[in-house]
Design an enzyme around this catalytic site. Structure first.
Site, short mmCIF file in Angstrom:
data_model
loop_
_atom_site.label_atom_id
_atom_site.label_comp_id
_atom_site.label_asym_id
_atom_site.label_seq_id
_atom_site.Cartn_x
_atom_site.Cartn_y
_atom_site.Cartn_z
N SER A 1 -9.73 1.62 2.71
CA SER A 1 -8.88 2.41 1.84
C SER A 1 -7.80 1.60 1.13
CB SER A 1 -8.21 3.52 2.66
OG SER A 1 -7.35 2.96 3.65
N SER B 1 -9.99 -0.74 6.95
CA SER B 1 -9.41 -0.53 5.62
C SER B 1 -8.67 -1.72 5.02
CB SER B 1 -8.48 0.68 5.63
OG SER B 1 -9.26 1.85 5.76
N LYS C 1 0.84 -1.21 0.00
CA LYS C 1 0.00 0.00 0.00
C LYS C 1 0.87 1.25 0.00
CE LYS C 1 -3.96 1.98 2.54
NZ LYS C 1 -4.88 1.78 3.66
#
Length: 430
Positions: free
Chosen positions: A103, A127, A28
């Protein structure tokens, strides 16, 4: 544009051998990578290149993993659909008209699309679990303090954990084995004085994925079934009765505090975010507008240009909640609610080994559908945020499909009870 899974695609080779040798891992884009652009999905950090690796990235390299790129994400982790990214939305590989969740949407999509064997995400209020559920993969949110946060560009420090995403429970647990452990750079990984060592030292998470739930008690949190989509509830209940047929005892539990969880979470998370994002001032790193004038004007211009609408909204709300005269009314009350939620979970986990809920109360929305109503988007987190407030571990595992779309089942364990939770999740998968 394709599915827009990566912000930066670049290969970084790890050590020649190790537990992840031959495995590809997507990271990420809020985890620092030495010499490789790290943007947090924001125009503010469009050209930022960190001078060091996050501890979890070091662990990946040492374990022999090949990093294949930095994945798209909601800007600074603020969003549940990966649509607030400055680099455009990611599409869900299961159905490209739908969101992948967020996210960590890029990370879950990378695994679901076969672009990486495994991925790292971060979970502040769901997330990792939200996109895992929406993309039909496995995602683990570890107990706070199990995994180092050093090198993570923070959204809300007291809530956030780095977590693994994979295709199976065992593979995801094996990645947790690699990233978990104490870190001298991160005080949150200092183990509890009642233990002899950091919990990860005496654990083998991958080995726990043996599917043996005979004699285990699963507590279904009834409060979190109300208001969920009927198709989701049906799929969830079928998976729970499957656990029962494998020898688990199922009980119903209720946590009165949960009705305040979403409100408490957003006050705390936005307050911490407003404080964390104050450092983006156009002076030290990140975007600088290059305009001249007094410092306040330069600061305002930089933030106006660098931050997207959702990030601005959360900074404003957080700053308001912390301001003189409102601190006790909002922030202190939210912390009281947090303590109550923690206590409720402890009581429920005294009755059951793990707790079960649908991961998400809805099926993956279509792209663009939820952006117009931020409140609806916040309420989508109802099942995931309580876990972060209580600093507990949770896993999302595919429970089946409804109308061809994946439904995730969430299992919540006691503090540092990852092995029990992984065992139950592998039984769901079987």
């Amino acid at each position: 544009m394709g599915a827009n899974i990566f912000i930066t695609e670049e290969t970084i080779d790890g050590a020649d051998d190790g537990p992840l040798a031959g495995k590809t891992v997507a990271v990420k884009d809020n985890l620092s990578t030495d010499g490789l652009r790290t943007t947090c999905g924001s125009a503010m950090l469009d050209e930022y290149v960190p001078p060091y690796d996050a501890t979890v990235v070091e662990h990946l390299k040492d374990a022999g993993a090949t990093i294949v790129g930095k994945t798209n994400m909601d800007e600074f982790g603020m969003g549940g659909t990966t649509e607030t990214s400055a680099f455009g939305p990611t599409k869900n590989p299961v159905d490209e008209e739908r969101v992948p969740g967020g996210s960590s949407g890029g990370s879950a999509a990378a695994v679901a699309a076969g672009k990486a064997d495994l991925a790292l995400g971060t979970d502040t209020g769901g997330s990792v679990r939200n996109p895992a559920a929406f993309c039909g993969v496995v995602g683990i949110k570890p107990t706070y303090g199990l995994v180092s946060r050093y090198g993570l560009i923070a959204y809300a420090n007291s809530l956030e954990q780095v977590g693994p995403i994979g295709s199976t429970v065992e593979e995801t647990a094996a990645l947790l084995d690699v990233i978990a452990g104490a870190d001298e750079h991160d005080a949150t990984t200092r183990f509890d004085q009642t233990m002899d060592a950091h919990p990860a030292e005496n654990s083998d998470y991958a080995a726990a994925a043996d599917g043996d739930v005979d004699g285990m008690t699963v507590g279904v949190i009834t409060d979190l079934l109300d208001g969920a989509d009927d198709r989701v509830v049906e799929t969830f209940e079928a998976a729970v009765s499957d656990l029962e047929s494998q020898g688990a005892a199922v009980v119903e539990v209720s946590l009165d505090s949960l009705e305040h969880a979403v409100q408490a979470y957003y006050v705390i998370a936005m307050s911490e975010a407003s404080s964390n994002l104050a450092r983006y001032d156009g002076v030290r790193y990140g975007l600088s507008t290059g305009k001249e004038g007094n410092w306040n004007d330069v600061y305002a211009d930089t933030r106006e240009e660098g931050f997207g609408a959702e990030v601005k909204r959360r900074i404003l709300l957080g700053t308001y909640a912390l301001s003189a005269g409102y601190h006790d009314k909002y922030y202190k009350k939210a912390q009281d609610a947090r303590a109550w939620i923690k206590q409720d979970f402890d009581e429920a986990l005294a009755e059951a080994d793990v707790l079960a809920t649908p991961t998400m109360p809805v099926l993956p929305p279509k792209l663009g559908e939820s952006l117009s109503d931020p409140l609806q988007l916040y309420l989508m987190d109802a099942n995931t945020v309580p876990v972060n407030l209580a600093n507990l571990p949770a896993i999302s595992v595919p429970a089946g499909e409804a109308d061809g779309l994946p439904v995730g089942l969430q299992l919540i364990g006691p503090k540092f009870g990852e092995e029990t939770m992984i065992r139950a999740a592998s039984a769901v998968e079987n």
